[in-house]
Scaffold this motif. Structure first.
Motif, short mmCIF file in Angstrom:
data_model
loop_
_atom_site.label_atom_id
_atom_site.label_comp_id
_atom_site.label_asym_id
_atom_site.label_seq_id
_atom_site.Cartn_x
_atom_site.Cartn_y
_atom_site.Cartn_z
N MET A 129 -15.34 2.44 1.24
CA MET A 129 -14.10 3.12 1.49
C MET A 129 -12.93 2.25 2.23
O MET A 129 -12.02 2.14 2.12
CB MET A 129 -14.16 4.58 1.72
CG MET A 129 -13.07 5.24 1.80
SD MET A 129 -12.53 5.64 -0.07
CE MET A 129 -11.17 6.80 0.10
N ALA A 130 -13.47 1.73 3.30
CA ALA A 130 -12.92 1.22 4.24
C ALA A 130 -12.16 -0.16 3.46
O ALA A 130 -10.91 -0.64 3.79
CB ALA A 130 -13.45 0.89 5.50
N ALA A 131 -13.01 -0.81 2.98
CA ALA A 131 -12.47 -2.15 1.96
C ALA A 131 -11.38 -1.73 1.28
O ALA A 131 -10.44 -2.49 0.90
CB ALA A 131 -13.57 -2.75 1.31
N LEU A 132 -11.44 -0.61 0.41
CA LEU A 132 -10.52 -0.27 -0.54
C LEU A 132 -9.14 0.10 0.34
O LEU A 132 -7.99 -0.37 -0.36
CB LEU A 132 -10.92 1.14 -1.25
CG LEU A 132 -9.77 1.66 -2.32
CD1 LEU A 132 -9.58 0.50 -3.37
CD2 LEU A 132 -10.25 2.94 -2.88
N TRP A 133 -9.06 0.63 1.42
CA TRP A 133 -7.73 0.85 2.10
C TRP A 133 -7.26 -0.50 2.47
O TRP A 133 -6.11 -0.69 2.66
CB TRP A 133 -8.16 1.72 3.35
CG TRP A 133 -8.10 3.32 2.91
CD1 TRP A 133 -9.01 4.18 3.06
CD2 TRP A 133 -7.10 4.13 2.55
NE1 TRP A 133 -8.70 5.29 2.68
CE2 TRP A 133 -7.60 5.25 2.39
CE3 TRP A 133 -5.66 3.64 2.39
CZ2 TRP A 133 -6.60 6.34 2.11
CZ3 TRP A 133 -4.76 4.91 2.38
CH2 TRP A 133 -5.19 5.87 2.06
N VAL A 134 -8.09 -1.24 2.92
CA VAL A 134 -7.50 -2.83 3.38
C VAL A 134 -6.88 -3.42 2.27
O VAL A 134 -5.73 -3.86 2.57
CB VAL A 134 -8.73 -3.54 3.85
CG1 VAL A 134 -8.33 -5.17 4.04
CG2 VAL A 134 -9.32 -3.39 5.01
N VAL A 135 -7.39 -3.25 0.89
CA VAL A 135 -6.88 -3.77 -0.05
C VAL A 135 -5.43 -3.16 -0.42
O VAL A 135 -4.56 -3.76 -0.47
CB VAL A 135 -7.66 -3.76 -1.30
CG1 VAL A 135 -6.86 -4.10 -2.79
CG2 VAL A 135 -9.05 -4.70 -1.19
N VAL A 136 -5.38 -1.85 -0.19
CA VAL A 136 -4.12 -1.05 -0.49
C VAL A 136 -3.01 -1.47 0.66
O VAL A 136 -2.01 -1.59 0.07
CB VAL A 136 -4.46 0.38 -0.48
CG1 VAL A 136 -3.00 1.21 -0.61
CG2 VAL A 136 -5.17 0.72 -1.54
N ILE A 137 -3.62 -1.64 1.75
CA ILE A 137 -2.53 -2.12 2.75
C ILE A 137 -2.16 -3.30 2.65
O ILE A 137 -0.99 -3.32 2.99
CB ILE A 137 -3.20 -1.87 4.35
CG1 ILE A 137 -3.60 -0.23 4.40
CG2 ILE A 137 -2.54 -2.42 5.27
CD1 ILE A 137 -4.46 0.10 5.70
N VAL A 138 -2.75 -4.25 2.26
CA VAL A 138 -2.37 -5.70 2.29
C VAL A 138 -1.45 -5.60 0.91
O VAL A 138 -0.35 -6.43 1.05
CB VAL A 138 -3.60 -6.51 1.92
CG1 VAL A 138 -2.96 -7.89 1.36
CG2 VAL A 138 -4.55 -6.75 3.10
N HIS A 139 -1.41 -5.09 -0.01
CA HIS A 139 -0.56 -4.98 -1.06
C HIS A 139 0.63 -4.42 -0.93
O HIS A 139 1.71 -4.50 -1.24
CB HIS A 139 -1.36 -4.45 -2.51
CG HIS A 139 -2.42 -5.21 -3.09
ND1 HIS A 139 -3.61 -5.37 -2.59
CD2 HIS A 139 -2.37 -5.82 -4.34
CE1 HIS A 139 -4.21 -6.39 -3.44
NE2 HIS A 139 -3.49 -6.58 -4.28
N LEU A 140 0.54 -3.33 0.04
CA LEU A 140 1.93 -2.60 0.60
C LEU A 140 2.55 -3.50 1.44
O LEU A 140 3.68 -3.57 1.37
CB LEU A 140 1.29 -1.24 1.16
CG LEU A 140 0.85 -0.07 0.35
CD1 LEU A 140 0.52 1.11 1.01
CD2 LEU A 140 2.04 0.13 -0.83
#
Length: 217
Positions: free
Chosen positions: A1-12
């Motif tokens: 889950m944490a990895a997914l949030w990292v991906v989302v944050i980087v794209h934002l």
């Protein structure tokens, strides 16, 4: 889950950079840790001499306005040349180099290159060509802790980036592949010769409209 949030944050974060200056890059952090003083001054593309992006296009990516972030023909040509045992060369576009500078780091092998390729495709859509070049011109390293066209122009020629001449712009573009190895002040014979070539290529870029997507002055 944490990895997914990292991906989302980087794209934002990438979306935010469509409008906001890049605050820092991994290379800047590396140089600072090594004890270098980081010099950078974010500058709009309209306040940078058009000679510089044209010289960079001539030296790094003449099909910049036509590809979608990755120049697959250049990649294929590079793979063919390398397979034949000739001088090794890459096929990275300015978009890929910008993605690497902003989001990644040097080294890392094929895994890092794959992430770089994705961000090149993504930012080509999110940023567009003009913004991509603007970011590149502000995060590119020119050696000695100098990042961006404005800091490079001031440090190397004592003038703002908007006042760079054709030759000065070509000299800055000439050292980009190895900014900590090749010097502008004074330039070696190799750098001077390469700069002369880039001046010619920049003129072709201008007269042929290969820079149309940048909407330069």
């Amino acid at each position: 889950m944490a990895a997914l949030w990292v991906v989302v944050i980087v794209h934002l974060y990438a979306v935010a950079l469509r409008f906001a200056p890049v605050p820092i890059t991994a290379t800047m952090v590396k140089r600072a840790i090594a004890g270098e003083t980081i010099r950078k001054d974010w500058t709009r593309i309209e306040d940078i001499s058009p000679h510089l992006p044209r010289a960079i296009l001539g030296g790094e990516d003449s099909r910049f306005c036509d590809h979608r972030g990755i120049d697959f023909k250049a990649v294929q040509d590079a793979l063919s040349d390398n397979a034949e045992g000739g001088k090794r060369r890459g096929g990275s576009t300015i978009t890929q180099q910008t993605a690497k500078n902003v989001f990644l780091w040097n080294g890392g092998g094929y895994a890092r290159k794959a992430v770089e390729a994705w961000f090149a495709l993504y930012t080509n859509v999110v940023w567009g060509k003009r913004r991509t070049m603007e970011i590149y011109l502000n995060v590119a390293e020119w050696g000695d802790g100098i990042f961006g066209a404005e800091a490079a122009a001031q440090a190397r020629f004592g003038k703002p980036a908007k006042d760079l001449t054709r030759r000065e712009a070509a000299l800055l573009a000439a050292v980009l592949p190895s900014p900590n190895k090749w010097r502008v002040d004074p330039p070696s014979n190799y750098v001077s010769t390469r700069a002369a070539t880039l001046m010619q290529r920049a003129e072709v870029i201008r007269t042929s409209g290969y820079d149309a997507c940048l909407k330069l002055n």
